[in-house]
Design an enzyme around this catalytic site. Structure first.
Site, mmCIF file in Angstrom:
data_model
loop_
_atom_site.group_PDB
_atom_site.id
_atom_site.type_symbol
_atom_site.label_atom_id
_atom_site.label_comp_id
_atom_site.label_asym_id
_atom_site.label_seq_id
_atom_site.Cartn_x
_atom_site.Cartn_y
_atom_site.Cartn_z
ATOM 1 N N HIS A 360 121.906 -46.883 -17.856
ATOM 2 C CA HIS A 360 121.080 -46.045 -16.972
ATOM 3 C C HIS A 360 121.423 -44.578 -17.164
ATOM 4 O O HIS A 360 120.543 -43.731 -17.374
ATOM 5 C CB HIS A 360 121.317 -46.465 -15.520
ATOM 6 C CG HIS A 360 120.685 -45.551 -14.506
ATOM 7 N ND1 HIS A 360 119.551 -45.900 -13.808
ATOM 8 C CD2 HIS A 360 121.026 -44.315 -14.065
ATOM 9 C CE1 HIS A 360 119.218 -44.916 -12.983
ATOM 10 N NE2 HIS A 360 120.110 -43.939 -13.123
ATOM 11 N N GLU A 361 122.709 -44.253 -17.085
ATOM 12 C CA GLU A 361 123.111 -42.855 -17.149
ATOM 13 C C GLU A 361 122.863 -42.256 -18.520
ATOM 14 O O GLU A 361 122.416 -41.109 -18.642
ATOM 15 C CB GLU A 361 124.582 -42.721 -16.767
ATOM 16 C CG GLU A 361 124.906 -43.161 -15.345
ATOM 17 C CD GLU A 361 124.126 -42.409 -14.287
ATOM 18 O OE1 GLU A 361 123.559 -41.332 -14.585
ATOM 19 O OE2 GLU A 361 124.068 -42.891 -13.145
ATOM 20 N N HIS A 364 119.419 -41.113 -19.100
ATOM 21 C CA HIS A 364 119.134 -39.759 -18.612
ATOM 22 C C HIS A 364 119.289 -38.747 -19.742
ATOM 23 O O HIS A 364 118.527 -37.776 -19.829
ATOM 24 C CB HIS A 364 120.079 -39.395 -17.465
ATOM 25 C CG HIS A 364 119.700 -39.978 -16.148
ATOM 26 N ND1 HIS A 364 118.435 -39.865 -15.617
ATOM 27 C CD2 HIS A 364 120.433 -40.669 -15.225
ATOM 28 C CE1 HIS A 364 118.391 -40.466 -14.430
ATOM 29 N NE2 HIS A 364 119.587 -40.961 -14.180
ATOM 30 N N GLU A 384 114.605 -41.344 -12.812
ATOM 31 C CA GLU A 384 115.486 -42.436 -12.387
ATOM 32 C C GLU A 384 114.902 -43.796 -12.768
ATOM 33 O O GLU A 384 115.620 -44.700 -13.201
ATOM 34 C CB GLU A 384 115.711 -42.369 -10.882
ATOM 35 C CG GLU A 384 116.506 -41.171 -10.400
ATOM 36 C CD GLU A 384 117.934 -41.179 -10.912
ATOM 37 O OE1 GLU A 384 118.462 -42.267 -11.232
ATOM 38 O OE2 GLU A 384 118.531 -40.097 -11.005
ATOM 39 N N HIS A 454 116.065 -41.679 -6.084
ATOM 40 C CA HIS A 454 116.456 -43.056 -6.365
ATOM 41 C C HIS A 454 115.600 -44.045 -5.577
ATOM 42 O O HIS A 454 115.391 -45.186 -6.000
ATOM 43 C CB HIS A 454 117.934 -43.277 -6.024
ATOM 44 C CG HIS A 454 118.874 -42.521 -6.912
ATOM 45 N ND1 HIS A 454 119.235 -41.221 -6.653
ATOM 46 C CD2 HIS A 454 119.519 -42.881 -8.048
ATOM 47 C CE1 HIS A 454 120.073 -40.805 -7.595
ATOM 48 N NE2 HIS A 454 120.264 -41.793 -8.453
#
Length: 763
Positions: A360-361, A364, A384, A454
């Site tokens: 997920h990160e 980004h 997100e 989020h």
């Protein structure tokens, strides 16, 4: 304001924007449909570019940038700066540019140029607004902007705030119209102990804060270990080993127990960790594994060479929160350091290093290097959501038996003490109310752009699950899912691999810094058209998955139709309303109607309903849509015609009030010889977030302007339902009157367009 969606000139896509019909949460559980089979067209698949070839293409783009700018009709003060390039197997290039104006960076001015061999050059814009400023001399000094930025950052919760360098002068275009501004980077510490990096944009003329956005992308979660894994390390000159991965751009894993910058992990025997949180190396193993797995996923699936597609490795810092002295229950990605930071959970005993959180990160970082989804409107939520989507795809790619792939985030986490995941993609609201008082959204609403990112990401998460797996009850890898839809109609999935292909192409080729959910629908439809064809089942599945979360229109029998403009009509008042429909099959849609209010008819080719109703009442109307392939879609509804005449005249047609613009609604008055009265009653029903800022005038048949409502007061009034008395005795009554509404909200960049719902005059 509806944020500037991707403006595509590549092809005519079915029209459709996010609809606000129905309350949030009104979706219904529906049955499951068989998954659709979709095979990408070979020519539309991304080609993995070597670092040298990528650099070569970017250099070529920079060299030809002046010619490209002129071909796009950009002004003499505008220049293009290449940022990224994607190449398809058929040779088509998609070059992403940032823009400058008089040498100043333009925030929200990015665009993508699409150029195929022998094809016309087409463009996706972050903003289609004309870029021009009366001056580039700031009225507000840089020091004043810096002080304002520090204060604004502190007000948002940044502790130990300090300006990182001096403010830079920029042009702000993300709000829909250009403004000279200052951008100040404010660093410090967030409330949970995470590093803070806020980009505060200050209007250089008024001093107003245009943007105050946190750049450190974070997500909650505790460590989920992946069992015994192989990770990359490098043997050093002294015979010890360091966590430097030579096969993944030299990615480094650091220990931040004592310093935020971190100390490189080293070991004597190249056996790292023991599978327990008590051993500091265990978190490092999970972080290194997450980094290499995410890198491999993007490489194997899309030919991407690292997060920024330049072969460069990032680095990971574990145990980050301890040096801050504040328990940290999350992880984050920072563009400024091109790095991941992992905390040790709320109790300091559960490192936040699960594979899905790592993916997920790091996504980004991919988003930052490509679309650059921004910090206003729905773009942060979409950012997100894209990270959640790709995190799920990475889990299924890895297929680790210790972390069985699923459509939840941090599914073994116990952050809230309830043993539940922190996100559910099949029905996001199952996560319940968050610690900050928000609940994830299952469906789009007009308030989505103001919700915590989020939480508003639930809209995109739900879309992606439906696109991959479809609606209804099913069990996948032992996990039970039951995904509803907003409109109660079933959706067929196209499989996770195809869903990820669509999203990746949309992200890297068609999305821009201002893309919202409506723009994401447009981008994913174009991506599906590229990959599978605009007449494919996969194309319709993308549209229907968006419709299932209340974004855009759904295909039924291959025909999609926008919400019908069937608010009441009025006798004696001319009507001109258009039905907008499209088909995924070649050829035009034709229109037919039965039972319309008497006096109205529909144009077979344009779908325009026009005429003048001559009888009041409720009419049972039926619209029939047909495409060239012989498909038909029928819609039945009751249409009301109001009585208008005598002493009371009404126009119930809805008109959109353009942001910063003007709209006029006509009304025909007949049977009233002589002058209008001195106490003419004008009743107005209007919706706008700041309805008191609307300036309203009445225009008589001879052009005389009669003032109805002044500007203000400046308070939040989302609706206006008022009757005003106007002296109209100087003008004749008979003829066409107009009510003119002027949007008087200068300086507010994040507002939805208002609506004049109806107005009437009583003589």
């Amino acid at each position: 304001m509806a944020l500037a969606a991707a403006v595509l000139t590549v092809s005519a896509l079915p029209a459709g924007t996010a609809s606000a019909s129905g309350p949030a949460g009104s979706g219904r559980t529906v049955g499951a449909l068989p998954s659709l089979k979709a095979t990408p067209r070979p020519g539309a698949v991304n080609v993995g570019l070597s670092p040298s070839r990528r650099r070569q293409l970017l250099v070529q783009a920079a060299t030809s940038a002046p010619v490209t700018a002129r071909s796009l009709g950009l002004g003499p003060k505008e220049k293009l700066v290449p940022k990224d390039v994607v190449q398809d197997a058929d040779g088509t290039l998609h070059t992403r540019y940032e823009r400058t104006y008089a040498g100043l960076p333009v925030i929200g001015g990015d665009l993508v140029v699409h150029q195929g061999k022998g094809a016309a050059l087409t463009v996706t814009y972050a903003s289609s607004a004309r870029l021009a400023l009366p001056t580039t001399t700031a009225e507000v000094p840089a020091d004043t902007a810096r002080k304002s930025a520090l204060s604004s950052a502190a007000a948002k919760g940044t502790r130990k705030a300090g300006a990182h360098g001096t403010p830079r002068q920029v042009v702000w275009l993300a709000g829909g119209r250009p403004a000279l501004a200052w951008e100040t980077v404010v660093t410090g510490v967030q409330q949970d102990g995470s590093p803070s990096e806020r980009h505060v944009v200050t209007d250089a003329a008024s001093g107003a804060t245009l943007e105050n956005a946190e750049q450190v992308e974070s997500a909650d979660g505790n460590s989920l270990y992946s069992g015994r894994v192989t990770i990359g390390s490098t043997r050093q000159a002294d015979g010890t080993y360091a966590l430097i991965d030579p096969d993944h751009g030299g990615h480094r894993t650091l220990d931040s127990t004592t310093t935020s910058s971190g100390v490189l992990f080293t070991d004597d025997d190249d056996v790292w960790g023991d599978g327990t949180a008590a051993n500091p190396q265990t978190a490092a193993v999970d972080a290194a594994y997450g980094a290499q797995t995410t890198w491999n996923f993007y490489r194997d699936r899309f030919g991407r060479d690292g997060i920024a597609d330049d072969g460069r490795g990032s680095y990971s810092r574990v145990h980050y929160e301890q040096q801050q002295g504040v328990p940290l229950a999350n992880a984050n990605w920072q563009d400024s350091c091109f790095c991941m930071s992992y905390g040790d959970g709320a109790d300091g005993q559960h490192p936040v290093t699960s594979l899905d959180i790592a993916a997920h990160e790091m996504t980004h970082g991919v988003t930052s290097a490509t679309a650059g989804l921004g910090n206003v409107g729905e773009s942060p939520a979409l950012n997100e959501a894209v990270s959640d989507m790709m995190a799920a795809a990475v889990e299924f790619y890895a297929n680790n038996p210790n972390d069985v792939p699923d459509y939840t985030m941090a599914e073994l986490d116990d952050l809230h003490g309830d043993g539940k995941p922190i996100r559910y993609m099949d029905l996001p609201s199952k996560a319940g109310i968050s610690a900050v008082g928000y609940a994830p959204l299952d469906y789009w609403t007009p308030q989505a752009k103001r919700d915590e990112p989020h939480m508003a990401a639930g809209i995109g998460d739900h879309f992606f699950y439906l696109l991959a797996e479809g609606s209804g009850a099913k069990t996948i890898n032992g996990v039970a899912y039951d995904s509803p839809t907003y409109d109660g109609l079933p959706v067929a999935g196209i499989g996770l691999t195809n869903a990820a292909d669509v999203m990746y192409r949309a992200l890297t080729v068609y999305m821009t810094s201002t893309t919202d959910y409506s723009g994401a629908r447009t981008a994913t439809l174009q991506a599906a058209a590229d990959l599978y064809g605009a007449q494919s089942d996969a194309y319709e599945a993308v549209a229907n998955a968006w419709a299932a979360v209340n974004v855009g229109t759904r295909y039924v029998d291959h025909i999609a139709v926008e919400p019908l403009p069937t608010e009441p009509v009025a006798t004696g008042q001319p009507v001109n309303r258009r039905i907008v429909a499209s088909s995924s099959r070649p050829g035009a849609v034709t229109y037919a109607a039965k039972g319309l209010p008497l006096g109205l008819s529909i144009d077979r080719t344009t779908g325009v309903i026009s005429g003048t109703p001559d009888r009041a009442g409720d009419f049972s109307s039926v619209i029939t849509l047909s495409d060239a392939a012989g498909d038909t879609r029928t819609i039945a509804f009751t249409w009301t015609a109001l009585a208008s005449g005598g002493h009371f005249f009404v126009n119930p047609t809805t008109y959109v009030i353009p942001q910063f613009g003007v709209v006029e609604s006509p009304m025909v008055v007949h049977g009233k010889p002589g002058r209008a009265p001195s106490d003419l009653k004008v009743s107005i029903d209007l919706e706008h977030e700041f309805s008191n800022a609307m300036v309203i005038d009445l225009i008589a048949p001879d052009g005389t302007v009669l003032h109805v409502k002044t500007w203000g007061p400046w308070v939040l009034t989302p609706e206006l339902h008022e009757t005003y008395t106007v002296d109209a005795s100087a003008v004749q009554a008979v003829g066409t009157w107009k009510l003119r509404v002027t949007d008087g909200t200068p300086g507010f960049y994040d507002l939805d367009p208002g609506q004049l719902q109806r107005w009437s005059m009583t003589f």
